[in-house]
Write an enzyme that holds these catalytic residues in place. Structure first.
Site, PDB file in Angstrom:
ATOM      1  N   HIS A  13       0.858  -1.213   0.000  1.00 14.67           N
ATOM      2  CA  HIS A  13       0.000   0.000   0.000  1.00 14.67           C
ATOM      3  C   HIS A  13       0.881   1.244   0.000  1.00 14.67           C
ATOM      4  CE1 HIS A  13      -3.828   2.145   1.459  1.00 14.67           C
ATOM      5  NE2 HIS A  13      -2.916   3.097   1.257  1.00 14.67           N
ATOM      6  N   HIS A  15       1.354   5.476  -1.781  1.00 12.43           N
ATOM      7  CA  HIS A  15       0.950   6.587  -2.651  1.00 12.43           C
ATOM      8  C   HIS A  15       2.197   7.152  -3.308  1.00 12.43           C
ATOM      9  CE1 HIS A  15      -3.134   6.797  -0.900  1.00 12.43           C
ATOM     10  NE2 HIS A  15      -2.506   6.300   0.156  1.00 12.43           N
ATOM     11  N   LYS A 108      -9.455  -0.429  -5.382  1.00  6.70           N
ATOM     12  CA  LYS A 108      -9.476   0.290  -4.103  1.00  6.70           C
ATOM     13  C   LYS A 108     -10.825   0.942  -3.869  1.00  6.70           C
ATOM     14  CE  LYS A 108      -7.998   2.202  -0.336  1.00  6.70           C
ATOM     15  NZ  LYS A 108      -6.849   3.038  -0.059  1.00  6.70           N
ATOM     16  N   HIS A 145     -10.431   1.323   2.282  1.00  4.57           N
ATOM     17  CA  HIS A 145     -10.206   2.353   3.306  1.00  4.57           C
ATOM     18  C   HIS A 145     -11.388   2.237   4.260  1.00  4.57           C
ATOM     19  CE1 HIS A 145      -8.626   6.304   4.795  1.00  4.57           C
ATOM     20  NE2 HIS A 145      -9.797   6.217   5.398  1.00  4.57           N
ATOM     21  N   HIS A 183      -4.361  -0.280   6.180  1.00  6.03           N
ATOM     22  CA  HIS A 183      -3.839   0.574   7.257  1.00  6.03           C
ATOM     23  C   HIS A 183      -4.698   0.552   8.517  1.00  6.03           C
ATOM     24  CE1 HIS A 183      -6.723   3.174   5.287  1.00  6.03           C
ATOM     25  NE2 HIS A 183      -5.905   3.515   4.324  1.00  6.03           N
ATOM     26  N   ASP A 256       1.522   2.762   3.479  1.00  2.95           N
ATOM     27  CA  ASP A 256       0.678   3.948   3.307  1.00  2.95           C
ATOM     28  C   ASP A 256       1.523   5.215   3.278  1.00  2.95           C
ATOM     29  OD1 ASP A 256      -1.644   5.286   2.755  1.00  2.95           O
ATOM     30  OD2 ASP A 256      -2.315   5.402   4.823  1.00  2.95           O
TER      31      ASP A 256
END
Ligand code: DOR
Ligand code: ZN
Length: 349
Positions: A13, A15, A108, A145, A183, A256
């Site tokens: 995971h 970004h 996602k 999420h 997360h 994350d």
């Protein structure tokens, strides 16, 4: 023991952003990990196979550019694993095709309004039943999420309420769906995942293993420690540490890492996200060592994730050496997690 050699790990995971920020951060992840599950919450979000293929090319190009600039070859073999951003109008046929062609690894789910660039996310889960049925049929994981967005619900309760109101019923409706609760931040989540079916797993970040909610207010407001889901009470941090180091195959590494430009963090309305990629393995190693569980790090970092996703384990190894490792205050203008601290391990190869 002064070195620790483990199978090459993956980040399930992360970004990586786009444009200049992508160029600034991509190599940090590529140096630490063989593969990474790349989040699709760009503006506009990545919702089609074509967009994911183009984004994947930009990531690979950014890593190559960095290697050329730095004269290093670390990360040259890095493989981004792409995800689709689930909207209420996404085309399940394109998702299936993208999965078959090896472009999309997972999908996602952002509840609309839950976090950075989630406005295009899902408001009504009922609207995406055909997509969920497709995922269930083709074995493509759904990454979630897990926070409700109801402003009435206390922000520290949003994960637990999501599990009860949304996730548990979803798993009942789609018993064959592979789900990763991303997360996780609470003992509610560790309990739910640990006792749930084999097709349910969770990622755990380094920051949620290190900090509790006090850190956000230590001596003043600390925007660099603000992320979503927000860090919780100490009892939850301890539950996360126990889960990560338990050896259970249901928990695996997902940083994350979520960089934001300085002005977006230091703002009257600062963005959520902690940039932990540059020292991610060192940060996890500190936790596993403190928990007397260094022997469990390899499975958490390099085995549980690929097994859950049904992907091969990586060849090759990385080595961490026990040595004082100062973390700079800034890296490419960004404040990394652990800035100004000295960690006890360093990734050397
Ligand atoms: O802290 C976070 N930052 N949590 C998220 O869910 C999104 C991420 C981001 O994209 O900045
Ligand atoms: Zn994220």
């Amino acid at each position: 023991m002064n070195t620790l050699t483990i199978r090459r790990p993956d980040d399930w995971h992360v970004h990586l952003r786009d444009g200049a920020l992508l160029q600034a951060v991509a190599a940090a992840t590529a140096r630490q990990f063989a593969r990474a599950i790349v989040m699709p919450n760009l503006r506009p979000p990545v919702t089609t196979t074509a967009a994911a293929r183009a984004y994947r090319d930009r990531i690979v190009a950014a890593v190559h550019q960095d290697n050329q600039d730095s004269g290093s070859t670390a990360g040259a073999e890095f493989r981004p694993l792409m995800t689709a951003y689930l909207t209420e109008t996404i085309d399940p046929a394109d998702l299936e095709l993208g999965h078959r062609e090896g472009v999309f690894t997972a999908v996602k789910l952002y509840p609309a309004g839950a976090t950075t660039n989630s406005d295009a996310g899902v408001r009504d889960l009922g609207a995406i039943t055909p997509v969920l049925e497709t995922l269930e049929r083709i074995g493509m994981p759904l990454l979630i999420h897990g926070e409700v967005t109801d402003a009435e619900i206390d922000i520290f309760d949003r994960e637990a309420v999501f599990i009860e109101r949304v996730l548990a019923p979803l798993l009942q409706r789609h018993p064959g769906l592979k789900v990763v609760l991303e997360h996780i931040t609470t003992s509610d989540a560790t309990d739910f995942v640990r006792t749930g079916p084999a097709n349910l797993a969770a990622t755990i970040t380094p920051h949620h293993l290190h900090i509790n909610r006090n850190a956000l207010f230590a001596g003043g407001l600390r925007p660099d420690l603000y992320c979503l889901p927000v860090a919780k009470r100490e009892l939850h941090r301890l539950a996360l540490r126990a889960a990560a180091t338990s050896g259970s195959p249901k928990f695996f590494l997902g940083t994350d890492s979520a960089p934001h430009p300085r002005e977006a963090k230091e703002s009257a309305c600062g963005c959520a996200g902690i940039y932990n990629a540059p020292y991610a393995l060192e940060s996890y190693a500190a936790v596993f060592e403190a928990e007397n569980a260094l022997d469990k790090l390899e499975a958490f970092a390099s085995e549980h994730g690929p097994r859950f996703y049904g992907l091969p384990l990586n060849d090759g190894t990385v080595t961490l050496a026990r040595r004082p490792t100062p973390v700079p205050e800034r890296i490419a203008g960004l404040v990394p997690f652990h800035a100004g601290e000295t960690l006890g391990w360093q990734l050397v190869t």
